[in-house]
Write an enzyme that holds these catalytic residues in place. Structure first.
Site, PDB file in Angstrom:
ATOM      1  CE  LYS A  13      -2.075  -1.092   4.020  1.00 35.83           C
ATOM      2  NZ  LYS A  13      -1.336  -2.177   4.099  1.00 35.83           N
ATOM      3  NE  ARG A  88      -4.534  -1.199   9.970  1.00 29.28           N
ATOM      4  CZ  ARG A  88      -3.513  -0.576   9.135  1.00 29.28           C
ATOM      5  NH1 ARG A  88      -3.596   0.535   8.709  1.00 29.28           N
ATOM      6  NH2 ARG A  88      -2.348  -1.307   9.311  1.00 29.28           N
ATOM      7  NE  ARG A 123       7.888  -2.391   6.184  1.00 23.22           N
ATOM      8  CZ  ARG A 123       6.390  -2.162   6.299  1.00 23.22           C
ATOM      9  NH1 ARG A 123       5.673  -1.952   5.315  1.00 23.22           N
ATOM     10  NH2 ARG A 123       5.815  -2.759   7.468  1.00 23.22           N
ATOM     11  NE  ARG A 156       6.129  -0.280   9.893  1.00 26.43           N
ATOM     12  CZ  ARG A 156       5.129  -0.277   9.205  1.00 26.43           C
ATOM     13  NH1 ARG A 156       5.218   0.380   8.278  1.00 26.43           N
ATOM     14  NH2 ARG A 156       4.025  -0.716   9.941  1.00 26.43           N
ATOM     15  NE  ARG A 167       2.068  -4.718  11.208  1.00 23.66           N
ATOM     16  CZ  ARG A 167       3.130  -4.629  10.479  1.00 23.66           C
ATOM     17  NH1 ARG A 167       4.412  -4.962  10.530  1.00 23.66           N
ATOM     18  NH2 ARG A 167       2.844  -3.763   9.298  1.00 23.66           N
TER      19      ARG A 167
HETATM   20  P1  AP5 Z   1       4.710  -1.598   1.830  1.00 23.36           P
HETATM   21  O1  AP5 Z   1       4.393  -0.812   0.478  1.00 23.36           O
HETATM   22  O2  AP5 Z   1       5.566  -1.039   2.854  1.00 23.36           O
HETATM   23  O3  AP5 Z   1       3.642  -2.317   2.365  1.00 23.36           O
HETATM   24  P2  AP5 Z   1       2.371  -1.799   3.079  1.00 23.36           P
HETATM   25  O4  AP5 Z   1       1.055  -2.409   2.613  1.00 23.36           O
HETATM   26  O5  AP5 Z   1       2.311  -0.465   3.279  1.00 23.36           O
HETATM   27  O6  AP5 Z   1       2.621  -2.438   4.488  1.00 23.36           O
HETATM   28  P3  AP5 Z   1       2.552  -1.832   6.053  1.00 23.36           P
HETATM   29  O7  AP5 Z   1       3.292  -2.853   6.793  1.00 23.36           O
HETATM   30  O8  AP5 Z   1       3.042  -0.399   6.064  1.00 23.36           O
HETATM   31  O9  AP5 Z   1       1.010  -1.863   6.087  1.00 23.36           O
HETATM   32  P4  AP5 Z   1       0.117  -1.728   7.576  1.00 23.36           P
HETATM   33  O10 AP5 Z   1      -1.116  -1.517   7.110  1.00 23.36           O
HETATM   34  O11 AP5 Z   1       0.450  -2.991   8.502  1.00 23.36           O
HETATM   35  O12 AP5 Z   1       1.094  -0.556   8.521  1.00 23.36           O
HETATM   36  P5  AP5 Z   1       0.618   0.990   8.662  1.00 23.36           P
HETATM   37  O13 AP5 Z   1       1.761   1.381   8.425  1.00 23.36           O
HETATM   38  O14 AP5 Z   1      -0.469   1.336   7.793  1.00 23.36           O
HETATM   39  O15 AP5 Z   1       5.564  -2.822   1.081  1.00 23.36           O
HETATM   40  C1  AP5 Z   1       6.242  -3.773   2.161  1.00 23.36           C
HETATM   41  C2  AP5 Z   1       7.688  -4.343   1.593  1.00 23.36           C
HETATM   42  O16 AP5 Z   1       7.251  -5.230   0.450  1.00 23.36           O
HETATM   43  C3  AP5 Z   1       8.561  -3.227   1.359  1.00 23.36           C
HETATM   44  O17 AP5 Z   1       9.688  -3.880   1.767  1.00 23.36           O
HETATM   45  C4  AP5 Z   1       8.369  -3.096  -0.071  1.00 23.36           C
HETATM   46  O18 AP5 Z   1       9.291  -2.440  -0.646  1.00 23.36           O
HETATM   47  C5  AP5 Z   1       8.015  -4.400  -0.510  1.00 23.36           C
HETATM   48  N1  AP5 Z   1       7.146  -4.634  -1.828  1.00 23.36           N
HETATM   49  C6  AP5 Z   1       6.001  -3.522  -1.993  1.00 23.36           C
HETATM   50  N2  AP5 Z   1       5.321  -4.094  -3.091  1.00 23.36           N
HETATM   51  C7  AP5 Z   1       6.049  -4.866  -3.560  1.00 23.36           C
HETATM   52  C8  AP5 Z   1       5.838  -5.795  -4.976  1.00 23.36           C
HETATM   53  N3  AP5 Z   1       5.027  -5.746  -5.908  1.00 23.36           N
HETATM   54  N4  AP5 Z   1       6.895  -6.781  -4.972  1.00 23.36           N
HETATM   55  C9  AP5 Z   1       7.778  -7.102  -3.962  1.00 23.36           C
HETATM   56  N5  AP5 Z   1       8.264  -6.532  -3.017  1.00 23.36           N
HETATM   57  C10 AP5 Z   1       7.102  -5.418  -2.645  1.00 23.36           C
HETATM   58  O19 AP5 Z   1       0.043   0.731  10.251  1.00 23.36           O
HETATM   59  C11 AP5 Z   1       1.086   0.440  11.252  1.00 23.36           C
HETATM   60  C12 AP5 Z   1       0.230   0.430  12.571  1.00 23.36           C
HETATM   61  O20 AP5 Z   1      -0.450   1.887  12.901  1.00 23.36           O
HETATM   62  C13 AP5 Z   1      -0.920  -0.619  12.390  1.00 23.36           C
HETATM   63  O21 AP5 Z   1      -0.307  -1.666  13.014  1.00 23.36           O
HETATM   64  C14 AP5 Z   1      -1.866   0.140  13.670  1.00 23.36           C
HETATM   65  O22 AP5 Z   1      -1.396  -0.156  14.898  1.00 23.36           O
HETATM   66  C15 AP5 Z   1      -1.613   1.587  13.306  1.00 23.36           C
HETATM   67  N6  AP5 Z   1      -2.917   2.019  12.379  1.00 23.36           N
HETATM   68  C16 AP5 Z   1      -2.313   2.545  11.137  1.00 23.36           C
HETATM   69  N7  AP5 Z   1      -3.491   3.169  10.679  1.00 23.36           N
HETATM   70  C17 AP5 Z   1      -4.515   2.674  11.496  1.00 23.36           C
HETATM   71  C18 AP5 Z   1      -6.152   2.562  11.393  1.00 23.36           C
HETATM   72  N8  AP5 Z   1      -6.824   3.281  10.388  1.00 23.36           N
HETATM   73  N9  AP5 Z   1      -6.853   2.045  12.341  1.00 23.36           N
HETATM   74  C19 AP5 Z   1      -6.224   1.829  13.760  1.00 23.36           C
HETATM   75  N10 AP5 Z   1      -4.670   1.532  13.581  1.00 23.36           N
HETATM   76  C20 AP5 Z   1      -4.095   2.168  12.564  1.00 23.36           C
END
Ligand code: AP5
Length: 212
Positions: A13, A88, A123, A156, A167
């Site tokens: 994402k 979410r 990552r 991270r 997660r």
């Molecule tokens: P990346 O693009 O970083 O993936 P992502 O989907 O953004 O993963 P996140 O872990 O950031 O998502 P998340 O939803 O768990 O965390 P968030 O930060 O939102 O890609 C991942 C890896 O794969 C990278 O190394 C990249 O280079 C690689 N990659 C990407 N695409 C690829 C491809 N096509 N092929 C190969 N490799 C690829 O949330 C973190 C925390 O915040 C949550 O756990 C929660 O505690 C809190 N939080 C955030 N939003 C909310 C909400 N709305 N409600 C409640 N809590 C929330």
């Protein structure tokens, strides 16, 4: 043009959000990035969110809903925005609808768990900018350092394998019902995508949908 990107942790994402927002000149609203910055700055929001994030749990809905409503009312979102990481839960999606904020497209990136674990363990991130790398799939030009600022990259805290597994289970239990909620609706337009494809292929498919 208002877009939601859905998908489990590691689905890509953040990676897609960055590329799409640049191409489309719309604002990137990544709730994870906003929260991580708040934790780093030790703001009241950060203090409240830190424990949930470290454990791989969700931050309470009420906090997130207010945060996003306030963020999308900022001038840089007037021409459009992309939500990455929000909504979410079903209550977050319902609150978004109830607030009258219109969404045009929902893209759901689907990736199997085994691939997600591999992606998250490899990552590395530059916290200040939110730029994301992968040791194998998207390495920085100089290993361990951000391409733009040359500052060190970090792993991270919630990317440790046991937290990643938690997660993923939180996603299946609390977020999957929200994905199903959008999949069943006629509007906003919902698109399922195979998130295991190469980064550029996923971006291109989304852009193709948007141009129709
Ligand atoms: P990346 O693009 O970083 O993936 P992502 O989907 O953004 O993963 P996140 O872990 O950031 O998502 P998340 O939803 O768990 O965390 P968030 O930060 O939102 O890609 C991942 C890896 O794969 C990278 O190394 C990249 O280079 C690689 N990659 C990407 N695409 C690829 C491809 N096509 N092929 C190969 N490799 C690829 O949330 C973190 C925390 O915040 C949550 O756990 C929660 O505690 C809190 N939080 C955030 N939003 C909310 C909400 N709305 N409600 C409640 N809590 C929330």
């Amino acid at each position: 043009m208002n877009i939601i990107l859905l998908g489990p942790p590691g689905a890509g994402k953040g990676t897609q959000a960055r590329l799409l927002c640049e191409q489309l000149s719309i604002a990137q609203v990544s709730t994870g990035d906003i929260l991580r910055q708040a934790v780093a700055d030790k703001t009241p929001l950060g203090e409240e969110a830190a424990g949930y994030m470290k454990a791989g749990a969700l931050v309470p809905d009420a906090l997130m809903i207010d945060l996003v409503k306030e963020r999308v009312s900022q001038p840089d979102c007037a021409k459009g925005f992309l939500l990455d990481g929000f909504p979410r839960t079903v209550p977050q999606a319902i609150a978004l609808q109830a607030s009258g904020i219109m969404i045009d497209w929902v893209f759901n990136l689907d990736v199997p768990d085994a691939v997600l674990v591999e992606r998250l363990s490899g990552r590395r991130v530059h916290i200040a900018s939110g730029r994301v790398y992968h040791l194998v799939y998207n390495p920085p030009k100089v290993m361990g350092f951000d391409d733009v600022t040359q500052e060190p990259l970090i792993q991270r805290e919630d990317d440790k394998e046991s937290t990643v597994r938690h997660r993923l289970s939180v996603f299946r239990e609390q977020t999957q019902p929200m994905v199903d909620f959008y999949a069943k609706q006629l509007l906003p337009k919902y698109v399922y995508l195979d998130g295991t494809q190469a980064v550029e292929q996923v971006t291109q498919q989304i852009l193709n949908h948007l141009s129709h």
